[in-house]
Design a protein around this motif. Sequence first.
Motif, mmCIF file in Angstrom:
data_model
loop_
_atom_site.group_PDB
_atom_site.id
_atom_site.type_symbol
_atom_site.label_atom_id
_atom_site.label_comp_id
_atom_site.label_asym_id
_atom_site.label_seq_id
_atom_site.Cartn_x
_atom_site.Cartn_y
_atom_site.Cartn_z
ATOM 1 N N GLU A 120 33.346 44.523 29.978
ATOM 2 C CA GLU A 120 34.299 45.102 30.935
ATOM 3 C C GLU A 120 34.615 44.106 32.047
ATOM 4 O O GLU A 120 35.779 43.862 32.366
ATOM 5 N N GLY A 121 33.586 43.517 32.644
ATOM 6 C CA GLY A 121 33.807 42.528 33.696
ATOM 7 C C GLY A 121 34.456 41.262 33.175
ATOM 8 O O GLY A 121 35.377 40.713 33.794
ATOM 9 N N LEU A 122 33.988 40.791 32.036
ATOM 10 C CA LEU A 122 34.524 39.571 31.443
ATOM 11 C C LEU A 122 36.001 39.729 31.093
ATOM 12 O O LEU A 122 36.814 38.845 31.390
ATOM 13 N N HIS A 123 36.360 40.835 30.491
ATOM 14 C CA HIS A 123 37.757 41.031 30.093
ATOM 15 C C HIS A 123 38.661 41.278 31.293
ATOM 16 O O HIS A 123 39.840 40.932 31.246
ATOM 17 N N TYR A 124 38.118 41.836 32.351
ATOM 18 C CA TYR A 124 38.891 41.918 33.589
ATOM 19 C C TYR A 124 39.233 40.506 34.055
ATOM 20 O O TYR A 124 40.368 40.200 34.393
ATOM 21 N N ARG A 125 38.223 39.636 34.047
ATOM 22 C CA ARG A 125 38.437 38.247 34.478
ATOM 23 C C ARG A 125 39.377 37.510 33.534
ATOM 24 O O ARG A 125 40.241 36.753 33.970
ATOM 25 N N LEU A 126 39.192 37.698 32.225
ATOM 26 C CA LEU A 126 40.095 37.066 31.258
ATOM 27 C C LEU A 126 41.533 37.500 31.520
ATOM 28 O O LEU A 126 42.445 36.665 31.581
ATOM 29 N N GLY A 127 41.742 38.798 31.656
ATOM 30 C CA GLY A 127 43.093 39.299 31.917
ATOM 31 C C GLY A 127 43.655 38.746 33.208
ATOM 32 O O GLY A 127 44.818 38.348 33.276
ATOM 33 N N TYR A 128 42.820 38.705 34.237
ATOM 34 C CA TYR A 128 43.276 38.221 35.537
ATOM 35 C C TYR A 128 43.726 36.768 35.461
ATOM 36 O O TYR A 128 44.814 36.412 35.908
ATOM 37 N N ILE A 129 42.881 35.934 34.885
ATOM 38 C CA ILE A 129 43.253 34.517 34.830
ATOM 39 C C ILE A 129 44.446 34.307 33.904
ATOM 40 O O ILE A 129 45.349 33.534 34.208
ATOM 41 N N MET A 130 44.491 35.025 32.782
ATOM 42 C CA MET A 130 45.594 34.862 31.829
ATOM 43 C C MET A 130 46.925 35.304 32.427
ATOM 44 O O MET A 130 47.949 34.664 32.212
ATOM 45 N N ARG A 131 46.916 36.392 33.186
ATOM 46 C CA ARG A 131 48.161 36.889 33.797
ATOM 47 C C ARG A 131 48.690 35.943 34.875
ATOM 48 O O ARG A 131 49.858 36.037 35.248
ATOM 49 N N ASN A 132 47.839 35.089 35.387
ATOM 50 C CA ASN A 132 48.249 34.192 36.468
ATOM 51 C C ASN A 132 48.465 32.755 36.016
ATOM 52 O O ASN A 132 48.502 31.843 36.845
ATOM 53 N N LEU A 133 48.639 32.560 34.719
ATOM 54 C CA LEU A 133 48.887 31.212 34.202
ATOM 55 C C LEU A 133 50.382 30.903 34.210
ATOM 56 O O LEU A 133 51.203 31.749 33.845
ATOM 57 N N SER A 134 50.707 29.685 34.591
ATOM 58 C CA SER A 134 52.099 29.226 34.521
ATOM 59 C C SER A 134 52.396 28.781 33.092
ATOM 60 O O SER A 134 51.486 28.662 32.257
ATOM 61 N N GLU A 135 53.658 28.507 32.812
ATOM 62 C CA GLU A 135 54.014 28.011 31.476
ATOM 63 C C GLU A 135 53.309 26.691 31.179
ATOM 64 O O GLU A 135 52.881 26.461 30.050
ATOM 65 N N SER A 136 53.164 25.846 32.187
ATOM 66 C CA SER A 136 52.466 24.566 31.950
ATOM 67 C C SER A 136 50.977 24.804 31.688
ATOM 68 O O SER A 136 50.364 24.089 30.900
ATOM 69 N N HIS A 137 50.396 25.812 32.336
ATOM 70 C CA HIS A 137 48.995 26.153 32.063
ATOM 71 C C HIS A 137 48.812 26.596 30.615
ATOM 72 O O HIS A 137 47.815 26.261 29.978
ATOM 73 N N LEU A 138 49.765 27.370 30.098
ATOM 74 C CA LEU A 138 49.675 27.869 28.722
ATOM 75 C C LEU A 138 49.680 26.735 27.701
ATOM 76 O O LEU A 138 49.189 26.889 26.586
ATOM 77 N N GLU A 139 50.211 25.590 28.087
ATOM 78 C CA GLU A 139 50.269 24.421 27.211
ATOM 79 C C GLU A 139 49.009 23.564 27.281
ATOM 80 O O GLU A 139 48.803 22.679 26.449
#
Length: 181
Positions: A120-139
């Motif tokens: 639960e905590g880990l996936h909250y963090r995963l979602g948080y960081i993933m939602r705040n990635l720029s297009e360049s971060h995704l690359e």
Amino acid sequence: MENIDLEKLKYPIGKFIAPEDYTSEYISNKIKEIESFPERLKSETTHLTDEQLDTPYRPNGWTVRQVIHHCAESHMNCYIRIKWALTENNPVIKAYDEVLWSDLPDGLKMPIEPTITLLEGLHYRLGYIMRNLSESHLEKSFIHPSNNSENKIQQIIGTYAWHGNHHLAHITTLKKYKNWK
């Protein structure tokens, strides 16, 4: 389970297929799947008995308990790999032997509740960081040493959404076969 195709038991939702294009809609949908995974897993497993948790999902496969603990271990590695990719230039990550890890005492015997809480905590963090990635971060990417492959963060998002769904399907397929509620 002897009447069920072993390949279908191994890959109940099929193998991961990368999309041709990682659209923002695709990424957003996969992040939602990642964020909802712990709750979906919890609703399918926390009422199971120890005997049910210690039942393999297929012949010579992991038990439900091992699958749950494996998801936490794998997704912790995902989180760390994303952090490395974001903070280093295409790092070579450390691989681990998931089979050996699953055979350790915590994988074989530990209650699932602490692992569900961890997820639960880990996936909250995963979602948080993933939602705040720029297009360049995704690359941004890392190298997996087992095959020297480059793995971009956008691919990792898709892969780990699939990974959670894949293992959840192991559990739900077994429950359906065994007629467990």
